[in-house]
Write a protein that holds these residues in place. Sequence first.
Motif, PDB file in Angstrom:
ATOM      1  N   ALA A   1       4.123   7.966  -8.495  1.00  0.00           N
ATOM      2  CA  ALA A   1       3.291   7.839  -7.452  1.00  0.00           C
ATOM      3  C   ALA A   1       3.259   9.151  -6.697  1.00  0.00           C
ATOM      4  CB  ALA A   1       3.703   6.466  -6.520  1.00  0.00           C
ATOM      5  N   ARG A   2       3.971  10.100  -7.038  1.00  0.00           N
ATOM      6  CA  ARG A   2       4.181  11.273  -6.274  1.00  0.00           C
ATOM      7  C   ARG A   2       3.976  12.402  -7.481  1.00  0.00           C
ATOM      8  NH1 ARG A   2       8.410  10.194  -1.410  1.00  0.00           N
ATOM      9  NH2 ARG A   2       7.951   8.031  -1.134  1.00  0.00           N
TER      10      ARG A   2
ATOM     11  N   GLU B   1       0.896  -1.320   0.102  1.00  0.00           N
ATOM     12  CA  GLU B   1      -0.080   0.010  -0.013  1.00  0.00           C
ATOM     13  C   GLU B   1       0.816   1.151  -0.035  1.00  0.00           C
ATOM     14  OE1 GLU B   1      -3.316   2.016   3.097  1.00  0.00           O
ATOM     15  OE2 GLU B   1      -2.662   0.106   3.250  1.00  0.00           O
ATOM     16  N   PHE B   2       0.465   1.992  -0.899  1.00  0.00           N
ATOM     17  CA  PHE B   2       1.293   3.352  -0.872  1.00  0.00           C
ATOM     18  C   PHE B   2       0.760   4.482   0.192  1.00  0.00           C
ATOM     19  CE2 PHE B   2       1.675   7.933  -2.410  1.00  0.00           C
ATOM     20  CZ  PHE B   2       3.072   7.873  -2.432  1.00  0.00           C
TER      21      PHE B   2
END
Length: 151
Positions: free
Chosen positions: A149-150, A75-76
């Motif tokens: 993701a960022r 999980e991020f």
Amino acid sequence: MTNPFHEPAESGDSDDAVWDDLARRLESDPAADPGPTDRTTGEAPHGVDPQLFRMHPALTGPRDYEGSGDPDDGEFIPDDPPALGSGNPLTTLAWVCAAGAPITLLLLAIFWRRAPTPLWIGLVVLAVAATVFLFAKLPRHRNEGDDGARV
């Protein structure tokens, strides 16, 4: 031959008994469920193989999935965002000008149509200059190790 699972309830049947039977069948383990049975005798109807109604291990759905037990597995979890005033002041000013100048132009067009021409031209130049500055600050190439993701 009728299917006992899809017959409508008879007029003398209680709805509670039908719902209890449905809930019992839905909560039961599909691997342990012998399949359809006759309500009166508890045996499979004539000509129906109970094995046909068992869940094949390869045909499992998303509710049949059991995780590894670790809630953080894969999980991020993003980092805490920086404080609002901690950015580059010049970039913040450019954002304020790029958004504020068109809004000011709109308000001038609605409420003060006879505003001086240098004000109109100045706001347009300010909005264009701030937008060009922000586009110039965009990165020119990607980081190879970044998975996106960022932001």
